[in-house]
Design a protein around this motif. Structure first.
Motif: not given
Lengths: 357, 357
Positions: A282-304
């Motif tokens: 629902l929420l991504a904070r990068r180095d403490g700052a909110v950079i992505a929030t719901t309702p945008d999609l935050i998708c985690v993928l296996d890098t390889d």
């Protein structure tokens, strides 16, 4: 209109797992369940929204619960049809089409299980264009379609038909029943007429999921970067590549809730990303700052491999890339944000636009 | 067959409060609600079990929840009919008669509220011959009648139709919904055909309640002992006369649970009685020994007035007499004791016969 055979579900489940933003259930489990149903009962017909007659009775089929539970407590695969029949009894008429309420590993597949068993076609689209944790978080709600009447069924054969005075009440009553039933149930709800689909659904998301799954697979086979291919298709942006260094997760109130901390690697060395989730990210904070929030999609993928990583699959040491991708624009209207914006989930911030690549 | 007018409900509510063994809701509240419904919509017809046609569709109407809640959160009096209509929709046919599932202050009155509003007659009988806290504790269950389908409605207009695979599951799902809905809801359930009533119900308990209420009132007016009159009519025995010296009570899991300690007065000076309850009184220990248990009736009456004292009405200093009275003999069969014997409630003892006077 086309037929879906077991072999078609590999790409679809992978892509839906990515679009599910960490939630919607495990794609591997979902795929196996749908494949088995199709093998036993025959292929499923998928139709475009424009192929559905105006007076069709379209019913959304989904699973509800905590994905942390559904990975261990597999559905019996009778629940979907039990829920559908209970809803039809309440409506006094039969469903003509099924549709996923959300895309996600398990929830894109649940309609296929029911469709294989009933012979009904599945509509190519869904009610979110992603996955969300609560029943009222649906775009059809913005055009006046209600979640209720909502039928809920468990693996034991218990059924409920819920008629909430609001979608929030339907969610609340279904959720408490779900928890009591073992935290993993099937639902049939959000009844739509065919002529409501164009305004109510995100079109062609099953096709998008399949394209996404294929792109990832092909990039991998070509020794290209599968995550970059997925990002391109989604119009998404890389938020961080790194490894998971901490996961706090609990199953509470019928949800998998928690936080994960990622430490950047490679070009992202020295950076950190924190993900907050309730079934879905629902929420991504990068180095403490909110950079992505719901309702945008935050998708985690296996890098390889580019395989989707669900919130219940996050674990220490996993090497992942986090993508942000734009949601359906209707989610960014005042009504959409009220349903699924960061403030609904208790975060003290407004939606922030995704960073540009 | 006779008509019930508002004035008839005073005795009935008082007697039902006594038969309710501390539970079934507050008789005063129940009476006011039913009187208002009858004043607004007209008198209610009560029919004997033998007056009900064999093919009648008889539906039990009741309230579910913690009486500690229902004394503060009064019903809107629309819930009973909302639940009934939801059940009828599910059944695909209309109810022809209503019946109390239990006697008790509020629950003997709930069918009158629904009957006044719908014009349906109320059957003179009930499913327990007393009150019990859980939905599956019904004599009709012993002849194969199920609680489900069970409709639950709240004051806000939310409805659920529950189809549990067992009465225990129906209770469990209704209870969790009830708690979520505010711990006080109305139910329509336990659908019986007319020809099942003789075997399924305790007959003429509304008449018994009215007789009991009248006896108490008349004894009081004649400066006789109202409690002794009630005991005679019930075939009951005095367990202790004393005053309440301690009450521990909590509302948990949708029930009012607790214990009360009474100190003997008069001829009982030096004795103590402890009552354990879950909505209803379930166990009485006198001087440490179990002397009365569920399913027998343990009734607490105001010593001076003979008015019933509900478990939520117990308070320090109250001068009361505790009566034990025999339950319907079907409760003492193995099936009856399995449903509502002391072991079901977690007490480590078997049913003990009531002491002889």
């Amino acid at each position: 209109m086309r037929e879906i055979h077991p072999g078609d579900l590999d790409d679809l489940a992978r892509g839906a797992g990515i679009l599910g933003t960490g939630g919607g259930g495990d794609p591997y489990t979902g795929k196996l369940l749908a494949q088995r149903a199709i093998r036993e009962h025959g292929p499923v017909t998928v139709v475009g929204i424009d192929e559905v007659p105006a007076d069709a009775t379209v019913v959304a089929i989904s699973g509800m619960g905590a994905p942390t539970v559904s990975v261990e407590k597999l559905p019996a695969c009778t629940e979907e049809v039990t829920a559908l029949r209970a809803l039809e009894r309440h409506l006094g008429r039969a469903a003509t089409h099924l549709v996923p309420i959300e895309v996600g590993g398990l929830n894109s597949m649940a309609p296929f299980v029911a469709a294989a068993r009933t012979g009904l076609p599945v509509v190519d689209g869904d009610g979110m264009g992603r996955a969300f944790p609560e029943a009222q978080m649906i775009l059809p709600g913005l055009i006046g379609v209600t979640v209720a009447p909502m039928a809920v069924a468990d693996d034991k054969g218990n059924t409920l038909v819920i008629d909430g005075v609001s979608d929030l009440w339907s969610e609340r009553l279904a959720r408490t029943a779900c928890v009591e039933m073992g935290c993993s149930v099937s639902c049939a709800d959000t009844v739509m007429r065919g002529d409501q689909l164009a305004a109510g659904l995100v079109p062609a998301t099953l096709t998008l999921a399949e394209d996404l799954g294929r792109t990832v697979r092909e990039a991998r086979a070509a020794h290209a970067d599968p995550v970059a291919s997925a990002a391109r298709l989604l119009g998404g942006v890389r938020l961080l590549t790194g490894k998971v260094v901490d996961v706090r997760r609990r199953t509470s109130g019928g949800f998998a809730r928690g936080r994960a901390v990622l430490e950047g690697t490679g070009g992202d060395r020295g950076r950190a990303l924190e993900l907050s989730f309730q079934n879905e990210h629902l929420l991504a904070r990068r180095d403490g700052a909110v950079i992505a929030t719901t309702p945008d999609l935050i998708c985690v993928l296996d890098t390889d491999t580019g395989e989707p990583v669900t919130t219940e699959g996050l674990r220490y040491g996993l090497r992942v890339t986090v993508l942000g991708a734009p949601c359906d624009p209707r989610w960014l209207t005042p009504g959409g944000l009220e349903l699924a914006g960061p403030r609904y989930f208790g975060y003290d911030c407004d939606h922030v636009p995704l960073p540009t690549a």
